[in-house]
Design an enzyme around this catalytic site. Structure first.
Site, PDB file in Angstrom:
ATOM      1  N   GLN A  46      -5.225 -28.001 -11.091  1.00  0.00           N
ATOM      2  CA  GLN A  46      -5.463 -29.069 -12.082  1.00  0.00           C
ATOM      3  C   GLN A  46      -4.367 -30.150 -12.111  1.00  0.00           C
ATOM      4  O   GLN A  46      -3.285 -29.955 -11.570  1.00  0.00           O
ATOM      5  CB  GLN A  46      -5.604 -28.470 -13.508  1.00  0.00           C
ATOM      6  CG  GLN A  46      -6.620 -27.362 -13.636  1.00  0.00           C
ATOM      7  CD  GLN A  46      -8.074 -27.766 -13.495  1.00  0.00           C
ATOM      8  OE1 GLN A  46      -8.887 -26.980 -13.069  1.00  0.00           O
ATOM      9  NE2 GLN A  46      -8.389 -28.991 -13.845  1.00  0.00           N
ATOM     10  N   ASP A  90      -2.972  -7.351   4.418  1.00  0.00           N
ATOM     11  CA  ASP A  90      -3.572  -7.421   3.095  1.00  0.00           C
ATOM     12  C   ASP A  90      -2.830  -8.418   2.195  1.00  0.00           C
ATOM     13  O   ASP A  90      -2.106  -8.044   1.273  1.00  0.00           O
ATOM     14  CB  ASP A  90      -3.614  -6.019   2.475  1.00  0.00           C
ATOM     15  CG  ASP A  90      -4.363  -5.057   3.403  1.00  0.00           C
ATOM     16  OD1 ASP A  90      -5.161  -5.517   4.228  1.00  0.00           O
ATOM     17  OD2 ASP A  90      -4.124  -3.855   3.306  1.00  0.00           O
ATOM     18  N   LYS A 145      -3.356  -3.388   8.203  1.00  0.00           N
ATOM     19  CA  LYS A 145      -3.330  -4.849   8.142  1.00  0.00           C
ATOM     20  C   LYS A 145      -2.471  -5.258   6.956  1.00  0.00           C
ATOM     21  O   LYS A 145      -2.084  -4.445   6.133  1.00  0.00           O
ATOM     22  CB  LYS A 145      -4.757  -5.385   8.040  1.00  0.00           C
ATOM     23  CG  LYS A 145      -5.457  -5.453   9.387  1.00  0.00           C
ATOM     24  CD  LYS A 145      -4.950  -6.601  10.277  1.00  0.00           C
ATOM     25  CE  LYS A 145      -5.646  -6.563  11.630  1.00  0.00           C
ATOM     26  NZ  LYS A 145      -4.931  -7.257  12.688  1.00  0.00           N
ATOM     27  N   TYR A 204       0.731  -0.467  15.103  1.00  0.00           N
ATOM     28  CA  TYR A 204      -0.228  -0.708  14.030  1.00  0.00           C
ATOM     29  C   TYR A 204       0.050   0.192  12.835  1.00  0.00           C
ATOM     30  O   TYR A 204       0.117   1.401  12.973  1.00  0.00           O
ATOM     31  CB  TYR A 204      -1.662  -0.465  14.524  1.00  0.00           C
ATOM     32  CG  TYR A 204      -2.648  -0.702  13.416  1.00  0.00           C
ATOM     33  CD1 TYR A 204      -2.895  -1.988  12.985  1.00  0.00           C
ATOM     34  CD2 TYR A 204      -3.263   0.353  12.774  1.00  0.00           C
ATOM     35  CE1 TYR A 204      -3.754  -2.225  11.940  1.00  0.00           C
ATOM     36  CE2 TYR A 204      -4.129   0.125  11.722  1.00  0.00           C
ATOM     37  CZ  TYR A 204      -4.369  -1.161  11.313  1.00  0.00           C
ATOM     38  OH  TYR A 204      -5.215  -1.399  10.258  1.00  0.00           O
ATOM     39  N   ASP A 244       0.887  -1.169   0.000  1.00  0.00           N
ATOM     40  CA  ASP A 244       0.000   0.000   0.000  1.00  0.00           C
ATOM     41  C   ASP A 244       0.921   1.215   0.000  1.00  0.00           C
ATOM     42  O   ASP A 244       1.632   1.461   0.977  1.00  0.00           O
ATOM     43  CB  ASP A 244      -0.872  -0.038   1.258  1.00  0.00           C
ATOM     44  CG  ASP A 244      -1.774   1.190   1.385  1.00  0.00           C
ATOM     45  OD1 ASP A 244      -1.593   2.157   0.621  1.00  0.00           O
ATOM     46  OD2 ASP A 244      -2.645   1.178   2.275  1.00  0.00           O
ATOM     47  N   ASP A 286      -6.679  -0.746  -1.575  1.00  0.00           N
ATOM     48  CA  ASP A 286      -5.607   0.257  -1.581  1.00  0.00           C
ATOM     49  C   ASP A 286      -4.215  -0.358  -1.746  1.00  0.00           C
ATOM     50  O   ASP A 286      -3.214   0.322  -1.530  1.00  0.00           O
ATOM     51  CB  ASP A 286      -5.684   1.131  -0.315  1.00  0.00           C
ATOM     52  CG  ASP A 286      -5.473   0.340   0.961  1.00  0.00           C
ATOM     53  OD1 ASP A 286      -5.183  -0.862   0.894  1.00  0.00           O
ATOM     54  OD2 ASP A 286      -5.594   0.942   2.052  1.00  0.00           O
ATOM     55  N   ASP A 329     -14.603   1.048   5.659  1.00  0.00           N
ATOM     56  CA  ASP A 329     -13.314   0.656   5.063  1.00  0.00           C
ATOM     57  C   ASP A 329     -13.308  -0.820   4.639  1.00  0.00           C
ATOM     58  O   ASP A 329     -12.285  -1.510   4.759  1.00  0.00           O
ATOM     59  CB  ASP A 329     -12.141   0.923   6.016  1.00  0.00           C
ATOM     60  CG  ASP A 329     -11.807   2.400   6.125  1.00  0.00           C
ATOM     61  OD1 ASP A 329     -12.444   3.217   5.436  1.00  0.00           O
ATOM     62  OD2 ASP A 329     -10.895   2.729   6.913  1.00  0.00           O
TER      63      ASP A 329
END
Ligand code: F6R
Ligand code: MG
Ligand code: MG
Length: 372
Positions: A241, A233, A231, A228, A11, A52, A286
């Site tokens: 297959q 992401d 996250k 923080y 991001d 984002d 969000d």
């Protein structure tokens, strides 16, 4: 010769707030990828966004954790972040946690999933990319795909798959890994990966021949930054297959939604909503946490492409077949949001330990007195 598929994401700024990567940033990334192809560093690429997060999907012959490939991704993110800063986009450069590149983007903020393999006659791969959630969001999905015979008929019907799969699990809090094999250790595996705060699946191999089957990004931004910062992401690559789960078995878990940690301020449980690229933007509270799935074929070291060299990419979730999961997700979202800041809609304090909640509560500390 072996082919490597790498997806590296970060991001580096979005509009408005944490909603979506705008076109000027995608354009810069496409340009950088084009130049890298011209110099022969990569063989092909596809640039897209998960909300984002700017996603760089690349194929090359340099193996996993290759310094040149990681530097290309880092430099691309730096250029896009510069543009984001010019435009005063939100969170410009957010996931670029250090000033200088030092050999590998791991531990620097961006998320990475890579797989190196000898190409089969035909090699389908499903690329998952999610926004407003964390790597352990793939635990349930990967369990369903590779260990649940009620989801994956091939585990029962395909003789090349009855041997089961091996899962490498990261204990993100302690920085250690353990490898467990299914079906024999299925219950122990569940005991670990059900605890999504701690454990996340890193890689999966077929038991029979140790052939790589899946790879997931396991960056914990908060553990790197010590606070923080959004996250993680995550991204995830899954081969399909001919002795691996079919593409349809890989996508079948998304007939329904399930809950993942993240959403607003990385602090809430939210329903995972499968969407096509056009809906890959996090709008409501969000979110809700969104996931896109791209179907690709690897062909002679490249993404199979049309005559003009444009990669042939199937936007799997852009399909009414996933409307039920989307509707379930919205139903659940509305129930959860009614609960506001109450658990279990909000994550437990442990899952929030790197957020700013403790700072908000600190001021109350002197006002507490002994209960009589
Ligand atoms: C979640 C996320 C957003 C932000 C929220 C507050 O991963 O990125 O939900 O946490 O929009 O953002 P700030 O603190 O930047 O105002
Ligand atoms: Mg953001
Ligand atoms: Mg994001």
């Amino acid at each position: 010769m072996k082919t490597t598929v790498s997806i590296i994401k970060a991001d580096v700024g979005s509009i408005a707030g944490h909603t979506v990567v705008p076109e000027p940033l995608l354009k810069i990334a496409r340009e950088k990828m084009k130049q890298a192809k011209e110099t022969g560093l990569i063989n092909s690429s596809f640039v897209f966004n998960a909300g984002d997060d700017l996603e760089l999907l690349m194929t090359h012959n340099k193996g996993e954790n290759n310094e040149e490939i990681h530097k290309l991704a880092w430099d691309t993110f730096i250029s896009a972040a510069q543009k984001a800063k010019q435009l005063k986009l939100y969170g410009a450069g957010q996931d670029l946690l250090t000033d200088a590149f030092s050999g590998n983007v791991k531990g620097m903020g961006p998320g990475v999933a890579e797989m190196e393999f000898k190409e089969r006659g035909s090699d389908p791969v499903v690329v998952f990319a999610a926004d407003k959630t964390e790597p352990a969001a793939y635990n349930f999905l990967l369990w369903k795909i590779f260990a649940d015979p009620m989801n994956t008929a091939g585990l029962v019907i395909d003789p090349r798959m009855v041997c089961g799969f091996k899962f490498e699990v990261l204990d993100a809090k302690k920085g250690r890994t353990v490898t467990l094999s299914t079906p024999s250790e299925a219950y122990q595996l569940l005991a670990l990966i059900g605890t999504t705060e701690h454990y996340m699946i890193k890689k999966i191999w077929r038991n029979d021949d140790d052939e790589i089957a899946a790879s997931s990004s396991t960056t914990k931004l908060s553990l790197i930054a010590g606070k923080y910062v959004g996250k993680d992401d995550p991204v995830c690559l899954v081969r399909g297959q001919s002795g691996f789960p079919s593409v349809g078995e890989i996508t079948a878990p998304f007939l329904h939604t399930y809950l993942v940690a993240g959403w607003m301020r990385g602090s809430h449980w939210g329903p995972f909503m499968p969407v096509g690229l056009k809906d890959s933007k996090c709008t409501v509270f969000d979110g809700p946490p969104r996931i896109v799935a791209l179907g690709i074929q690897i062909a002679n070291g490249e993404l199979a492409s049309d005559d003009a060299g444009n990669p042939l990419v199937v936007d799997i979730f852009e399909d009414p077949a996933f409307d039920l999961a989307r509707n379930e997700a919205l139903e659940l979202a509305s129930h959860l949001r009614r609960m506001g800041q109450f658990e279990p809609a909000r994550l437990s304090p442990e899952a929030m330990e790197y957020t700013t909640l403790p700072q908000c509560l600190k001021e109350l500390e002197p006002r507490f007195k002994e209960d009589e």
